[in-house]
Motif scaffolding. Structure first.
Motif, PDB file in Angstrom:
ATOM      1  N   PRO A  73     -50.789 -26.555  10.821  1.00 44.56           N
ATOM      2  CA  PRO A  73     -51.305 -27.659   9.928  1.00 44.56           C
ATOM      3  C   PRO A  73     -52.529 -27.138   9.017  1.00 44.56           C
ATOM      4  CG  PRO A  73     -51.212 -28.278  12.192  1.00 44.56           C
ATOM      5  CD  PRO A  73     -50.944 -26.862  12.277  1.00 44.56           C
ATOM      6  N   ILE A  74     -52.379 -27.708   7.537  1.00 47.76           N
ATOM      7  CA  ILE A  74     -53.347 -27.438   6.803  1.00 47.76           C
ATOM      8  C   ILE A  74     -54.358 -28.555   6.802  1.00 47.76           C
ATOM      9  CG2 ILE A  74     -53.621 -26.834   4.175  1.00 47.76           C
ATOM     10  CD1 ILE A  74     -50.864 -25.928   4.154  1.00 47.76           C
ATOM     11  N   ALA A  75     -55.746 -27.974   6.423  1.00 52.46           N
ATOM     12  CA  ALA A  75     -57.031 -29.001   6.408  1.00 52.46           C
ATOM     13  C   ALA A  75     -57.540 -28.878   5.025  1.00 52.46           C
ATOM     14  CB  ALA A  75     -57.730 -29.022   7.558  1.00 52.46           C
ATOM     15  N   TYR A  76     -58.264 -29.907   4.584  1.00 52.15           N
ATOM     16  CA  TYR A  76     -59.161 -29.759   3.564  1.00 52.15           C
ATOM     17  C   TYR A  76     -60.439 -30.457   3.556  1.00 52.15           C
ATOM     18  CZ  TYR A  76     -61.113 -30.458  -1.124  1.00 52.15           C
ATOM     19  OH  TYR A  76     -62.134 -30.555  -2.084  1.00 52.15           O
ATOM     20  N   GLU A  77     -61.577 -29.790   3.355  1.00 48.23           N
ATOM     21  CA  GLU A  77     -62.987 -30.509   3.541  1.00 48.23           C
ATOM     22  C   GLU A  77     -63.822 -29.897   2.586  1.00 48.23           C
ATOM     23  OE1 GLU A  77     -65.228 -33.122   5.102  1.00 48.23           O
ATOM     24  OE2 GLU A  77     -63.316 -32.767   6.184  1.00 48.23           O
TER      25      GLU A  77
ATOM     26  N   ASP B 181     -54.143 -21.664   9.621  1.00 46.65           N
ATOM     27  CA  ASP B 181     -54.101 -21.279  10.920  1.00 46.65           C
ATOM     28  C   ASP B 181     -55.227 -21.771  11.931  1.00 46.65           C
ATOM     29  OD1 ASP B 181     -52.091 -19.585   9.734  1.00 46.65           O
ATOM     30  OD2 ASP B 181     -53.732 -18.151   9.144  1.00 46.65           O
ATOM     31  N   ASN B 182     -55.096 -23.192  11.982  1.00 44.43           N
ATOM     32  CA  ASN B 182     -56.108 -23.815  13.049  1.00 44.43           C
ATOM     33  C   ASN B 182     -57.560 -23.133  12.732  1.00 44.43           C
ATOM     34  OD1 ASN B 182     -53.288 -22.959  15.144  1.00 44.43           O
ATOM     35  ND2 ASN B 182     -54.104 -24.884  14.828  1.00 44.43           N
ATOM     36  N   TYR B 183     -58.003 -23.435  11.275  1.00 43.09           N
ATOM     37  CA  TYR B 183     -59.247 -23.180  10.834  1.00 43.09           C
ATOM     38  C   TYR B 183     -59.681 -21.874  10.937  1.00 43.09           C
ATOM     39  CZ  TYR B 183     -59.891 -28.326  11.286  1.00 43.09           C
ATOM     40  OH  TYR B 183     -59.401 -29.476  10.866  1.00 43.09           O
ATOM     41  N   ARG B 184     -58.860 -20.764  11.184  1.00 39.06           N
ATOM     42  CA  ARG B 184     -59.173 -19.358  11.184  1.00 39.06           C
ATOM     43  C   ARG B 184     -59.144 -18.748   9.678  1.00 39.06           C
ATOM     44  NH1 ARG B 184     -60.695 -17.500  15.799  1.00 39.06           N
ATOM     45  NH2 ARG B 184     -60.428 -18.634  17.667  1.00 39.06           N
ATOM     46  N   ARG B 185     -58.237 -19.439   8.838  1.00 37.94           N
ATOM     47  CA  ARG B 185     -58.619 -18.791   7.500  1.00 37.94           C
ATOM     48  C   ARG B 185     -58.866 -19.933   6.602  1.00 37.94           C
ATOM     49  NH1 ARG B 185     -54.267 -17.973   3.778  1.00 37.94           N
ATOM     50  NH2 ARG B 185     -52.550 -18.817   4.963  1.00 37.94           N
TER      51      ARG B 185
ATOM     52  N   PRO C  39     -40.302 -31.616   7.844  1.00 33.85           N
ATOM     53  CA  PRO C  39     -39.647 -31.333   9.246  1.00 33.85           C
ATOM     54  C   PRO C  39     -39.822 -29.909   9.653  1.00 33.85           C
ATOM     55  CG  PRO C  39     -38.136 -32.609   7.796  1.00 33.85           C
ATOM     56  CD  PRO C  39     -39.235 -32.165   6.925  1.00 33.85           C
ATOM     57  N   ASN C  40     -39.564 -29.823  10.981  1.00 33.52           N
ATOM     58  CA  ASN C  40     -39.832 -28.373  11.825  1.00 33.52           C
ATOM     59  C   ASN C  40     -41.272 -27.861  11.404  1.00 33.52           C
ATOM     60  OD1 ASN C  40     -37.113 -28.705  12.438  1.00 33.52           O
ATOM     61  ND2 ASN C  40     -36.463 -27.965  10.407  1.00 33.52           N
ATOM     62  N   ARG C  41     -42.195 -28.590  11.161  1.00 28.86           N
ATOM     63  CA  ARG C  41     -43.459 -28.397  11.048  1.00 28.86           C
ATOM     64  C   ARG C  41     -43.706 -27.098   9.969  1.00 28.86           C
ATOM     65  NH1 ARG C  41     -47.285 -29.486  14.825  1.00 28.86           N
ATOM     66  NH2 ARG C  41     -48.462 -27.501  14.251  1.00 28.86           N
ATOM     67  N   VAL C  42     -43.179 -27.661   8.847  1.00 29.00           N
ATOM     68  CA  VAL C  42     -43.419 -26.734   7.554  1.00 29.00           C
ATOM     69  C   VAL C  42     -44.424 -27.554   6.980  1.00 29.00           C
ATOM     70  CG1 VAL C  42     -42.748 -25.926   5.566  1.00 29.00           C
ATOM     71  CG2 VAL C  42     -41.064 -25.874   7.449  1.00 29.00           C
ATOM     72  N   PHE C  43     -45.532 -27.066   6.411  1.00 31.47           N
ATOM     73  CA  PHE C  43     -46.640 -27.675   5.614  1.00 31.47           C
ATOM     74  C   PHE C  43     -46.995 -27.017   4.324  1.00 31.47           C
ATOM     75  CE2 PHE C  43     -47.463 -28.151  10.068  1.00 31.47           C
ATOM     76  CZ  PHE C  43     -48.071 -29.481  10.354  1.00 31.47           C
ATOM     77  N   SER C  44     -46.953 -27.974   3.398  1.00 30.68           N
ATOM     78  CA  SER C  44     -46.904 -27.465   1.978  1.00 30.68           C
ATOM     79  C   SER C  44     -48.358 -27.888   1.512  1.00 30.68           C
ATOM     80  CB  SER C  44     -45.714 -27.954   1.169  1.00 30.68           C
ATOM     81  OG  SER C  44     -44.769 -27.293   1.808  1.00 30.68           O
ATOM     82  N   CYS C  45     -48.947 -27.130   0.720  1.00 29.36           N
ATOM     83  CA  CYS C  45     -50.181 -27.506  -0.118  1.00 29.36           C
ATOM     84  C   CYS C  45     -50.232 -27.389  -1.660  1.00 29.36           C
ATOM     85  CB  CYS C  45     -51.326 -26.771   0.576  1.00 29.36           C
ATOM     86  SG  CYS C  45     -53.008 -27.050  -0.199  1.00 29.36           S
ATOM     87  N   TYR C  46     -50.318 -28.297  -2.464  1.00 28.32           N
ATOM     88  CA  TYR C  46     -50.157 -28.345  -3.928  1.00 28.32           C
ATOM     89  C   TYR C  46     -51.540 -28.478  -4.407  1.00 28.32           C
ATOM     90  CZ  TYR C  46     -45.242 -29.117  -2.645  1.00 28.32           C
ATOM     91  OH  TYR C  46     -44.211 -29.075  -1.925  1.00 28.32           O
TER      92      TYR C  46
END
Length: 520
Positions: A58-62, A69-73, A494-501
């Protein structure tokens, strides 16, 4: 009356240089944001897709930071092109970060160390460690061990930027225990901390004996909210519970004797014992029944929004006064639409007391006002409405030719969220620029096209529209963030592929000038 004319950017910059401001400390910042808003909304400004990336996690933004990578990068999105801030060392599955919150220094508080004034990431790991991580370097600044008696999984703000609540996973017991009909006395735990400097307020257990068959519980602004499968929602004062049922005051880093064991509070393997155990029913502040436990409080004065607890009432919202449960005049809001996805409603995050009601083809901003000659009663009225750009005719005609050559015309009604019509998918509020951002999607041939519109928060006027270059699949999960001069779109495929634009604000210099620059 329409909006008053405001000075242009040149005038504002001149006034800022001369120091022509009142003595209010926030005037300079508001002026700067006003200049930025004018630049964002002007016709020549474009938003360019400067970066696209994909991830298996998952990708997160704040607040200008993108986490992988679960907040590690962590990648900074503030620069003209995103750049890596830090990358923490790889870890085992038990050490991965489950949830995180960004802490930013609150104004007016005196902190023990100068480094504490910088932003931190408060993170919860899979093996019950609570970490404070530098938001710029990724260095672990503080760590607290919560204990091994339950699995802590979720972080949330009780009081934003001041108090956090760490919630455990629900204790449903093993399959063998459930089949045997053995009741689990403790349903979940809530650990509550004051942040920076970290101090423990207490760990509360939610047990079945006192609260019954609870499906969920959370903490918000000092209120313990307990939810039930029947749709019942009950509110209690956490401060009253802590004062009445706290067994022992615990201090982080101090020696403690608990249950025959001695250890240091917050360190492994001792952890933090559960020190708030409710032995009697606490005083009830408020209770209400709502479909799917949907319950919100807001407005001026306090009102709440619920859906009557019947399945056929889904999509019907009641707005009632908190003091006496009386229904506001025009307080039953139901959007006249026929769609697969239901509409949603919430109190406006701008603290104006207004309400936003979003449907597939319209966004209503409602206001709560006193009834004339009756200050104790309030009414709901429309402040403004944003409409989707679509044809008014909902009927679609289909021509069929029979074997005999006769032409038969059949008509049917289109759904309000039909993908071939412009449909609203996301509505958000940019608090610093005071703009409403609305994502509208239209299915064109085989792919969906989306655009992000900026509307005046005061009048609803359309100020700017930004096309998103990537296709929008309505079956995927989407998040869109608008943060000052940045637009960010996160998509889960699908298949847990996350994209960020990532889109950045740029000044449109024209194709000719751009060609010259590239050749040079």
């Amino acid at each position: 009356m329409g909006p008053t004319r405001k000075p242009n950017v040149c005038s504002r910059l001149s006034r800022r240089a001369l120091g022509c401001f009142s003595r209010d400390a926030g005037v300079v910042q508001r002026t700067n944001l006003g200049i930025l808003r004018a630049l964002v909304c002007q016709e020549s400004t474009k938003f360019k897709n400067v970066w696209t990336t994909h991830s298996r996690s998952p990708i997160a933004y704040e607040r200008g930071r993108i986490y992988f990578d679960n907040y590690r990068r962590c990648v900074s999105s503030v620069a003209s092109e995103p750049r890596k801030l830090y990358e923490m060392p790889k870890c085992s599955k038990s050490e991965k970060i489950e949830d995180a919150l960004l802490w930013e220094c609150p104004v007016g508080d005196i902190l023990p160390n100068s480094a504490d004034y910088k932003s931190s990431l408060i993170a919860l790991t899979a093996h019950n460690w609570l970490l404070r991580i530098s938001a710029t370097t990724g260095k672990i600044l503080e760590k607290i061990y919560l204990g091994h008696y339950c699995k802590f999984r979720y972080l949330s703000w009780d009081t934003p930027q001041e108090v956090i609540a760490v919630k455990s996973a629900q204790n449903r017991g093993s399959a063998v225990v459930r089949q045997a009909g053995i009741q689990q006395p403790i349903l979940l735990y809530l650990a509550v901390f004051q942040v920076l400097p970290f101090s423990l307020i207490g760990i509360l257990e939610i047990n079945k004996k006192i609260f019954g068959n609870v499906t969920d519980a959370t903490l918000s602004h000092g209120i313990l909210i307990v939810m039930y499968n029947s749709g019942l929602v009950r509110l209690y004062s956490f401060q009253t519970i802590a004062e009445q049922f706290m067994q022992q005051k615990l201090d982080l880093g101090c020696a403690c004797r608990w249950g025959g064991t001695t250890g240091t509070v917050g360190e492994s393997p001792f952890g933090i014992p559960c020190n708030i155990k409710i032995t009697d029913t606490p005083p009830l502040l408020f209770e209400v029944s709502s479909l799917e436990n949907a319950f919100q409080i807001g407005g001026h004065p306090w009102h709440y929004i619920i859906t009557p607890n019947k399945k056929k009432q889904k999509g019907v919202f009641h707005i009632c006064a908190l003091k006496d449960n009386s229904l506001a005049k025009n307080g039953i809001q139901e959007m006249d639409c026929c769609s697969l996805e239901s509409d949603w409603i919430y109190f406006h995050p701008d603290a104006s007391g207004r309400i936003i009601h979003v449907g597939p083809n319209q966004v209503k901003v409602l206001k709560l006002t006193e009834i004339e000659n009756n200050s104790s009663q309030h009414q709901i009225s429309e402040d403004f409405v944003i409409l989707a750009n679509r044809e008014n005719n909902k009927n679609e005609n289909v021509l069929t030719v029979t074997a005999s050559g006769r032409v038969v015309k059949k008509s049917f009604n289109l759904l309000d969220d039909d993908p071939e019509q412009e449909t609203f998918k996301v509505v958000d509020y940019e608090d610093e620029l005071d703009l409403l951002s609305v994502v509208a999607v239209t299915q064109i041939d085989a792919e969906g096209k989306a655009h992000l519109d900026f509307h005046c928060n005061e009048y609803g006027t359309l100020l700017k529209s930004i096309p998103l270059v990537e296709s929008w699949d309505v079956t995927y999960s989407h998040e869109v963030y608008f943060d000052r001069d940045l637009v960010l779109h996160i998509e889960q495929k699908p298949n847990r592929v996350f994209s960020c634009y990532v889109y950045q604000m740029v000044c449109d210099t024209g194709e000719e000038e751009e060609t010259v620059n590239r050749s040079c």
